[in-house]
Structures are given as structure tokens and as C-alpha cells.
Scaffold this active site. Structure first.
Site, mmCIF file in Angstrom:
data_model
loop_
_atom_site.group_PDB
_atom_site.id
_atom_site.type_symbol
_atom_site.label_atom_id
_atom_site.label_comp_id
_atom_site.label_asym_id
_atom_site.label_seq_id
_atom_site.Cartn_x
_atom_site.Cartn_y
_atom_site.Cartn_z
ATOM 1 N N CYS A 229 0.774 -1.236 0.097
ATOM 2 C CA CYS A 229 -0.235 -0.037 -0.097
ATOM 3 C C CYS A 229 0.817 0.998 -0.235
ATOM 4 C CB CYS A 229 -1.233 0.113 1.003
ATOM 5 S SG CYS A 229 -2.191 -1.147 1.476
ATOM 6 N N GLU A 260 0.720 3.953 -13.091
ATOM 7 C CA GLU A 260 -0.679 4.214 -12.753
ATOM 8 C C GLU A 260 -1.587 5.706 -13.830
ATOM 9 O OE1 GLU A 260 -1.210 5.301 -8.092
ATOM 10 O OE2 GLU A 260 -0.462 2.884 -7.505
ATOM 11 N N HIS A 278 -5.446 2.402 -5.311
ATOM 12 C CA HIS A 278 -4.408 3.376 -4.616
ATOM 13 C C HIS A 278 -5.935 4.093 -3.643
ATOM 14 C CE1 HIS A 278 -0.892 5.529 -4.754
ATOM 15 N NE2 HIS A 278 -1.916 5.996 -4.114
ATOM 16 N N LEU A 279 -6.389 3.196 -2.824
ATOM 17 C CA LEU A 279 -6.926 3.911 -1.871
ATOM 18 C C LEU A 279 -6.743 3.436 -0.430
ATOM 19 C CD1 LEU A 279 -10.225 0.911 -2.790
ATOM 20 C CD2 LEU A 279 -9.828 3.438 -3.702
ATOM 21 N N ALA A 281 -5.671 5.743 0.911
ATOM 22 C CA ALA A 281 -5.905 7.721 1.969
ATOM 23 C C ALA A 281 -7.434 7.693 1.811
ATOM 24 C CB ALA A 281 -5.162 8.357 1.791
#
Length: 525
Positions: A229, A260, A278-279, A281
């Protein structure tokens, strides 16, 4: 009044914080690079998230820009070297989404352990494959942390609560901090060999790029499950795919990818692979936190000079800034003085602090010295880009701290190494506020460094001061202050005096013609 542009969508409270702190703010989002270039020159600060790309071209148009604030951790979208060269502070908010990112890593670890996405898809497809999805417990398993900083330490805390054993590889992790965290510090090879789960929490640098390479993945324990992450590029994705296909790697969960947005990847569809876009945050709390933090940090800088979470300049808290301000003024004057007086190619500089100055954050003092010294040659130099420019020119910068108190309760000394020899100047603060020179090239001399000044080195002999005064008077030069110093009676002496106008070449020639004069220069502060 300072003026800030918020160029990406943020919580509206960020703008409210700027206004409450006396900072004018515009919220203009979704601009093209050309549109941003057209208006960026109006602003002292730029607040961004991930959408705005702050390129060298945009920075060239940012004529008034002083600070860029990234609401979040990653600053891949900011050209930091170009910002540093321009003298622009770059800040991020590394702690605002720490808990959110750590929780996402734990969630993905559970998802891998119990095959939750596959089980969900199978069940919703009308199947009831109870015997297909055999998971593993996390209890008593070994979690290997690659990176034990802020987020890694939160993951460790949560994993210990799950009764896992945590081992960590981090070159900056001290034994004391490892003990405090309740983790075992290990080498990378040891971690790879022992970990049942590996999770990455490190920035992407030249040292960490492909840290889980094909060779390192081959060293892992059979059946290992890997979570990332942090940043794409930490894992060789092709090697990860091969490890999953061969069964050596028991599962992998990626929230970040080398490229990305990851619209297509060989990993997609691989059994045992889980992905999210890309979760890390992406919680309501985190997005509010980082927006508020970036506004507070930028307002602190623009209003008080406080520097927090900067990536290209030493941090300077709002509490520290008032204490350091007079020292930075002294340091800049000493740097300017030695920059104007020292001749020859400069290869190194040391900044020494003693007494009260030794109790303070020395980095801003050093930056101020470098700014003063290098501004002699370029008017675009400031505290932000001076260390960058010094490094670029191969200047060796050293910091020395003495807790002792000498002749003065506080003192800053600057020594430069040149091909003409070492030269040193020193100064103190009178009343903890007024910068004062106290030593020049080994000679005791007390002087205020301000405005236009005349510097003279001469042989100490009777009548010289009278002849100098007469010459200045005949040249129509009015003397403001007059400071004298000498090594010994009849030896080398220094005259440092302030004058009302800039020192002209004619005046320098007239003074140089006086008997006993060795050096004469005009100075400006």
C-alpha cells in the site's frame, strides 16, 4: 497579504483556515497546465493533491511562489529539484492519512488470509463453494515489515494486537525504537526467509526501487503473502506474477502499481491476486485531515515563517521561528561578509554554534549562512535553494556544535576553505536580538554589519587613521560608524566603517594609495 491558490478539490475547511489566518485564497480546480501557467505568477502558495502536476515549466512562471503544499504523502507530481532551485519550499502531510493507509494494509492482509474477494464473487455468482476457500489464521503468523516509519509502526501495533509476531527491516530503525514498538529488527534476507506475510511501508527511492526483485522474491518463504500500500515500483510486478503462477507466492494484494492508473496489468485475473485502485488514503477522515493540515502548514510558513514537513528545507516550527529569526539574520550577514571577502575557489564551509546558539535547530542557521554567502553572486538565492546550489557546486558543508560558552553567551562562527587558505568570521547577538560581528579573520573587531561599508587592511602605524579620515573627507564620504581591530601592536590592523553611499572605485583607488594599505574593498549588506 499572502495569496494562495488551491488547484485541486479539497475539503472547504482548508480555504476557511487560510482566510482565518489572514491569507487570501482562490479555489480554481481542473485547470490545464497552460491555464495554470497563466495565473500562477499571482500566488505566494500553491495547495495541491495528486491531480496538479507542478513541472519545471510551471515553476518558471511562478515568479512569486514561496511554498507548495501537497495534501497527502506522495509528491511524485512535483518537480522537487526544480522547486528547490527556484527557492520554493515543498511540503507534504505525511501523518494525515497514516491510520487510513495502515488500516487498508491490515484489511488487505485479512482479505488475502481468507480469500475474501474470490469468496464474495463466487457466492454472488450463485455458487456455494464452502470447501474451496480454505484460509489461514493471522494469529501466531510472522509479519515482515519493510519500512518501520510512521505507517509501518501503526501496522505493527495493529498486527501485535492480532497476536502476530512482527519483524522489521528498516536501515533507520534503532534497536531502542524496535524495542519500543515491540518488533524484532532483522536484515532483509532474514525477513524474506521468515515472514508469512510481508507488507511494504517505504518511499520509492533509488535504494528501495524493486526491493522485492525477482532475486529477493525467490528468497521468500513458500506460500508468503505480500501486501503493498506504499508505492508502485517497490515490487517487480513480472516476477510477482511468475511467483503467483508457480505457487511459490501464496497471494498478493496491491493498492499501488508501477504505472497508474493501472488500466491493464498481467497480474489482473491471476489466482491469489487482489487489487484496489490506490485507496490507501481514501477515507473521509483522511481527506479532511490532510486538507486541514496542509492549510495550517502553509499558513504557518506564509504568516510566521514556520516550516513543517518540508521535503527540501529544514523544518522550523512556528514556536522555533521567532527564536531563530535573529540568529538567521546574524548567519546571513556572516555568510554575506565572508562571501564578499574570501577570495579563491571555495571548496568547503563549516558553521559552528556555541553557547545559547548550540541549543537551537542548527539547520536553518546553516541555510542562512549559505544564502548570505551565495547571494553575493546571484540574487535568486534564498534559504531554500542555497543548500541545493552548494551541493550542486560540490561545496562540502559541515555543522559543528559546542555546548560550551566562550567569551560570549552565544556565538556563530563561519569558516570557509579556499585555495587561498581558510578564512573565518564570528558573530554574536547583543540583547539576544541585534547581530554583531565580533571577529574577522582572527582579529577581534566589533561591528554592526549594515548598509554600505568600507573594509581596509593596513599596517598598524601612527597617523594612519588621520590620513584615512582626511581621504574620506576629501572624497565627500560621510562616516557612519568606525570599527578598529589589530592582531598586535605594529602588526596587521583592520578598519571597518559604514558610509552613507555605496563605495566607488575612485574611493577604493584613493584609499589604496595610502601608505601601509594592504587591502581595501567596498561591502554591502
Amino acid at each position: 497579504m499572502p495569496k494562495v491558490l488551491i488547484s485541486d478539490k479539497m475539503d472547504p475547511n482548508a480555504a476557511a483556515i487560510f482566510r482565518a489566518r489572514g491569507v487570501e485564497v482562490d479555489e480554481i480546480t481542473g485547470q490545464t497546465p497552460e491555464e495554470l501557467m497563466a495565473i500562477i505568477g499571482q500566488y505566494d502558495g500553491l495547495a495541491i493533491r495528486s491531480s496538479t502536476k507542478v513541472t519545471k515549466a510551471i515553476l518558471e512562471h511562478a515568479t512569486n511562489l514561496k511554498v507548495i503544499g501537497r495534501a497527502g504523502i506522495g509528491v511524485d507530481n512535483v518537480d522537487i529539484p526544480a522547486a528547490s532551485a527556484k527557492g520554493v519550499v515543498v511540503m507534504n502531510t505525511p501523518f494525515g492519512n497514516s491510520i487510513t493507509t495502515a488500516e487498508h494494509a491490515i484489511a488487505l492482509m485479512f482479505a488475502l488470509a481468507r480469500q475474501l474477494p474470490e469468496a464474495d464473487a463466487s457466492t454472488q455468482a450463485g455458487k456455494w463453494e464452502k470447501n474451496r476457500f480454505m484460509g489461514v489464521e493471522l494469529t501466531s503468523k510472522t509479519l515482515g515489515l519493510i519500512g518501520a516509519g510512521n505507517i509501518g509502526s501503526i501496522v505493527a501495533d495493529r498486527a501485535l494486537g492480532l497476536k502476530m509476531k512482527v519483524i522489521a527491516y528498516d536501515p533507520f530503525l534503532t534497536p531502542e525504537r524496535a524495542l519500543e514498538m515491540g518488533v524484532e529488527k532483522v536484515t532483509l534476507d532474514d525477513l524474506l526467509a521468515r515472514a508469512d506475510f510481508i507488507t511494504l511501508h517505504t518511499p520509492l527511492t533509488d535504494q528501495t526501487r524493486n526491493i522485492l526483485s525477482e532475486a529477493n522474491l525467490a528468497k521468500t518463504k513458500k506460500g508468503v503473502r505480500i501486501i503493498n500500500c506504499a508505492r508502485g515500483g517497490l515490487i517487480d510486478e513480472a516476477a510477482l506474477k511468475a511467483g503467483l503462477d508457480s505457487g511459490h507466492i501464496g497471494g498478493a494484494a496491491l493498492d499501488v502499481f508501477q504505472t497508474e492508473p493501472a488500466k491493464d496489468s498481467p497480474l489482473f485475473g491471476t489466482p491469489g491476486f487482489i487489487s484496489t485502485p490506490h485507496l490507501g488514503a481514501s477515507t473521509t477522515e483522511a481527506q479532511v485531515n490532510v486538507a486541514l493540515q496542509v492549510a495550517e502548514q502553509m499558513a504557518d510558513f506564509l504568516v510566521t515563517g514556520g516550516i513543517t514537513n518540508a521535503l527540501n528545507v529544514p523544518s522550523l516550527s512556528a514556536e522555533e521561528a521567532p527564536k531563530l529569526k535573529p540568529y538567521m539574520a546574524l548567519a546571513e550577514k556572516l555568510g554575506s561578509l565572508i562571501g564578499q571577502l574570501a577570495h579563491g575557489a571555495l571548496s568547503g564551509i563549516s558553521v559552528e554554534v556555541e553557547g545559547a546558539a548550540a541549543q537551537l535547530n542548527q539547520k536553518p542557521i546553516t541555510s542562512a549562512v549559505l544564502a548570505g554567502m551565495m547571494r553575493v553572486h546571484s540574487d535568486i538565492v534564498n534559504m531554500v535553494n542555497a543548500p541545493f546550489l552548494a551541493k550542486e557546486r560540490g561545496i562540502d558543508v559541515r555543522e559543528i556544535r559546542h555546548d560550551r560558552e566562550g567569551d560570549y553567551h552565544t556565538m556563530v562562527r563561519v569558516t570557509v576553505k579556499t585555495d587561498a587558505g581558510d578564512k573565518s568570521v564570528a558573530g554574536t547577538l547583543f540583547g539576544d536580538a541585534a547581530p554583531r560581528l565580533v571577529e574577522l579573520f582572527g582579529i577581534k573587531v566589533e561591528a554592526d554589519l549594515a548598509g554600505h561599508m568600507l573594509y581596509v587592511v593596513n599596517e598598524d602605524a601612527p597617523g594612519f587613521i588621520g590620513r584615512l579620515g582626511t581621504t574620506l573627507g576629501e572624497s565627500g564620504v560621510n562616516i557612519g560608524t568606525f570599527h578598529l581591530g589589530r592582531r598586535s601592536a605594529g602588526g596587521e590592523a583592520i578598519v571597518l566603517l559604514s558610509v552613507d553611499e555605496a563605495v566607488t572605485n575612485d574611493l577604493i583607488a584613493n584609499v589604496r594609495a595610502l601608505p601601509g594599505v594592504k587591502t581595501v574593498m567596498g561591502l554591502s549588506f
